[in-house]
Enzyme design. Structure first.
Site, PDB file in Angstrom:
ATOM      1  N   GLY A  31      34.770   3.230  -9.645  1.00  0.00           N
ATOM      2  CA  GLY A  31      35.071   3.427  -8.224  1.00  0.00           C
ATOM      3  C   GLY A  31      35.504   4.830  -7.868  1.00  0.00           C
ATOM      4  O   GLY A  31      35.992   5.062  -6.764  1.00  0.00           O
ATOM      5  N   SER A  35      30.793   3.988 -11.692  1.00  0.00           N
ATOM      6  CA  SER A  35      30.125   4.905 -10.752  1.00  0.00           C
ATOM      7  C   SER A  35      28.639   5.104 -11.052  1.00  0.00           C
ATOM      8  O   SER A  35      28.094   6.202 -10.882  1.00  0.00           O
ATOM      9  CB  SER A  35      30.857   6.251 -10.701  1.00  0.00           C
ATOM     10  OG  SER A  35      32.177   6.063 -10.205  1.00  0.00           O
ATOM     11  N   LYS A  72      33.023  -7.597  -6.133  1.00  0.00           N
ATOM     12  CA  LYS A  72      34.487  -7.555  -5.953  1.00  0.00           C
ATOM     13  C   LYS A  72      34.905  -8.366  -4.720  1.00  0.00           C
ATOM     14  O   LYS A  72      34.270  -9.362  -4.392  1.00  0.00           O
ATOM     15  CB  LYS A  72      34.961  -6.102  -5.879  1.00  0.00           C
ATOM     16  CG  LYS A  72      34.424  -5.242  -7.027  1.00  0.00           C
ATOM     17  CD  LYS A  72      35.154  -3.956  -7.197  1.00  0.00           C
ATOM     18  CE  LYS A  72      34.473  -3.131  -8.281  1.00  0.00           C
ATOM     19  NZ  LYS A  72      35.216  -1.993  -8.701  1.00  0.00           N
ATOM     20  N   GLU A  82      40.193  -4.074 -13.457  1.00  0.00           N
ATOM     21  CA  GLU A  82      41.059  -4.397 -12.296  1.00  0.00           C
ATOM     22  C   GLU A  82      41.863  -5.660 -12.570  1.00  0.00           C
ATOM     23  O   GLU A  82      43.010  -5.790 -12.134  1.00  0.00           O
ATOM     24  CB  GLU A  82      40.200  -4.516 -11.026  1.00  0.00           C
ATOM     25  CG  GLU A  82      39.723  -3.148 -10.573  1.00  0.00           C
ATOM     26  CD  GLU A  82      38.423  -3.127  -9.796  1.00  0.00           C
ATOM     27  OE1 GLU A  82      37.978  -4.198  -9.321  1.00  0.00           O
ATOM     28  OE2 GLU A  82      37.833  -2.043  -9.666  1.00  0.00           O
ATOM     29  N   ASN A 121      28.777  -6.236  -9.387  1.00  0.00           N
ATOM     30  CA  ASN A 121      30.114  -6.813  -9.194  1.00  0.00           C
ATOM     31  C   ASN A 121      30.514  -6.538  -7.750  1.00  0.00           C
ATOM     32  O   ASN A 121      30.846  -5.400  -7.401  1.00  0.00           O
ATOM     33  CB  ASN A 121      31.096  -6.148 -10.175  1.00  0.00           C
ATOM     34  CG  ASN A 121      32.530  -6.565  -9.920  1.00  0.00           C
ATOM     35  OD1 ASN A 121      32.791  -7.513  -9.164  1.00  0.00           O
ATOM     36  ND2 ASN A 121      33.465  -5.858 -10.538  1.00  0.00           N
ATOM     37  N   GLU A 176      33.365   0.061 -19.742  1.00  0.00           N
ATOM     38  CA  GLU A 176      33.678   0.625 -18.429  1.00  0.00           C
ATOM     39  C   GLU A 176      34.938   1.485 -18.532  1.00  0.00           C
ATOM     40  O   GLU A 176      36.063   0.965 -18.454  1.00  0.00           O
ATOM     41  CB  GLU A 176      33.946  -0.490 -17.425  1.00  0.00           C
ATOM     42  CG  GLU A 176      32.766  -1.401 -17.174  1.00  0.00           C
ATOM     43  CD  GLU A 176      32.883  -2.026 -15.790  1.00  0.00           C
ATOM     44  OE1 GLU A 176      32.020  -1.753 -14.951  1.00  0.00           O
ATOM     45  OE2 GLU A 176      33.850  -2.757 -15.553  1.00  0.00           O
ATOM     46  N   HIS A 221      37.747  -7.584 -16.611  1.00  0.00           N
ATOM     47  CA  HIS A 221      37.483  -6.366 -15.830  1.00  0.00           C
ATOM     48  C   HIS A 221      38.776  -5.552 -15.758  1.00  0.00           C
ATOM     49  O   HIS A 221      39.865  -6.111 -15.675  1.00  0.00           O
ATOM     50  CB  HIS A 221      36.991  -6.749 -14.426  1.00  0.00           C
ATOM     51  CG  HIS A 221      36.495  -5.559 -13.661  1.00  0.00           C
ATOM     52  ND1 HIS A 221      37.352  -4.692 -13.028  1.00  0.00           N
ATOM     53  CD2 HIS A 221      35.243  -5.089 -13.447  1.00  0.00           C
ATOM     54  CE1 HIS A 221      36.636  -3.730 -12.461  1.00  0.00           C
ATOM     55  NE2 HIS A 221      35.356  -3.944 -12.698  1.00  0.00           N
TER      56      HIS A 221
HETATM   57  C1  PEP Z   1      32.978  -2.068 -11.587  1.00  0.00           C
HETATM   58  O1  PEP Z   1      33.741  -2.493 -10.752  1.00  0.00           O
HETATM   59  O2  PEP Z   1      32.749  -2.734 -12.603  1.00  0.00           O
HETATM   60  C2  PEP Z   1      32.355  -0.773 -11.379  1.00  0.00           C
HETATM   61  C3  PEP Z   1      31.702  -0.233 -12.358  1.00  0.00           C
HETATM   62  O3  PEP Z   1      32.519  -0.197 -10.124  1.00  0.00           O
HETATM   63  P1  PEP Z   1      31.806   1.151  -9.597  1.00  0.00           P
HETATM   64  O4  PEP Z   1      30.333   1.032  -9.929  1.00  0.00           O
HETATM   65  O5  PEP Z   1      32.051   1.155  -8.123  1.00  0.00           O
HETATM   66  O6  PEP Z   1      32.432   2.283 -10.303  1.00  0.00           O
END
Ligand code: PEP
Length: 248
Positions: A171, A210, A11, A95, A9, A165, A93
């Site tokens: 993040g 992460s 972003k 976000e 992703n 997630e 997601h």
């Molecule tokens: C994400 O945005 O779906 C995500 C898992 O980000 P990160 O790997 O940076 O935690």
């Protein structure tokens, strides 16, 4: 047998030049070792579609609108995404849910639109830190799943993917432990099994939050983790490929 999938992703990152270089980097190293999906920003879909022609890497979008077309300024339709070579779409997601107030009902509508357009939704679910601390993780993921199932029915999930997630892990550099992630994945499978055993056994359940080259192998060693949705580490060719290699 569920195939491992690693999805990136990207972003709201990148420029024409950096996106070109990132895709070249992935392609230069030959076939990625597992099923691989990259989700750039909408504005880069055209150039990435061209770059990926003939490769096994799938192209996805990070969002879509559930209407067919019309006066929805700033939105992008499923039909547009199909025209630009997308096979997958990230839906719900965290976000989108937290920063853009996307509701469970809207997530359900978006999943329905994906399915009726031949797009595979990667349905993102997961609890916040406060919800985990209040011991509400299972309740939250069930509620988020229920909203989708109410809209499309459980059997439609045979064309979908779920990404668990935990919001507190996205993040932050603080991944869930393999055991924490596996516990929720098992719960998701058991919850689905009550409604459809076949879906429960066959749906790909990705973990996101992460994931990096260091922790990927331990996460993927868990029986119910079928791959990863990767944010930050998907922006670096070497890190992303390390994660892909750990998935096989
Ligand atoms: C994400 O945005 O779906 C995500 C898992 O980000 P990160 O790997 O940076 O935690």
């Amino acid at each position: 047998m569920r195939k491992p999938l690693v999805a990136g992703n990207w972003k709201m990152h990148g420029s024409r030049a950096s996106v070109t270089a990132l895709v070249e980097g992935l392609l230069d190293l030959g076939a990625t070792p597992c099923q691989t999906l990259i989700c750039p920003s909408f504005v880069f879909l055209d150039q990435v579609q061209r770059q990926l022609a003939g490769s096994d890497i799938a192209l996805g979008a990070q969002n879509l609108d559930w209407h067919d077309k019309g006066a929805y300024t700033g939105e992008v339709s499923a039909e547009m995404l199909v025209e630009f070579g997308c096979s997958h779409v990230l839906v719900g997601h965290s976000e989108r849910r937290s920063l853009f107030a996307e509701t469970d009902v809207q997530v359900g509508l978006k999943v329905e639109k994906c399915l009726s357009s031949g797009l595979t939704p990667v349905i993102c679910i997961g609890e916040s830190l406060a919800e985990r601390q209040a011991d509400e993780t299972f309740t939250v993921v069930q509620r988020q799943l229920d909203a989708v199932i109410r809209q499309v029915g459980v059997t439609a999930l045979r064309h979908g993917i779920i990404a668990y997630e935990p919001v507190w892990a996205i993040g932050t550099g603080e991944s869930a432990t393999p055991e924490q992630a596996e516990t929720v994945h098992v719960h998701i499978r058991q919850y689905l099994a009550k409604q459809d055993e076949n879906i429960s056994q066959n749906i790909q359940l990705l973990y996101g939050g992460s994931v990096n080259g260091e922790n990927a192998a331990d996460l993927f060693a868990q029986e119910n983790i079928d791959g990863a949705l990767v944010g930050g580490a998907s922006l670096k060719v070497d890190d992303f490929l390390r994660i892909c290699r750990a998935a096989v």
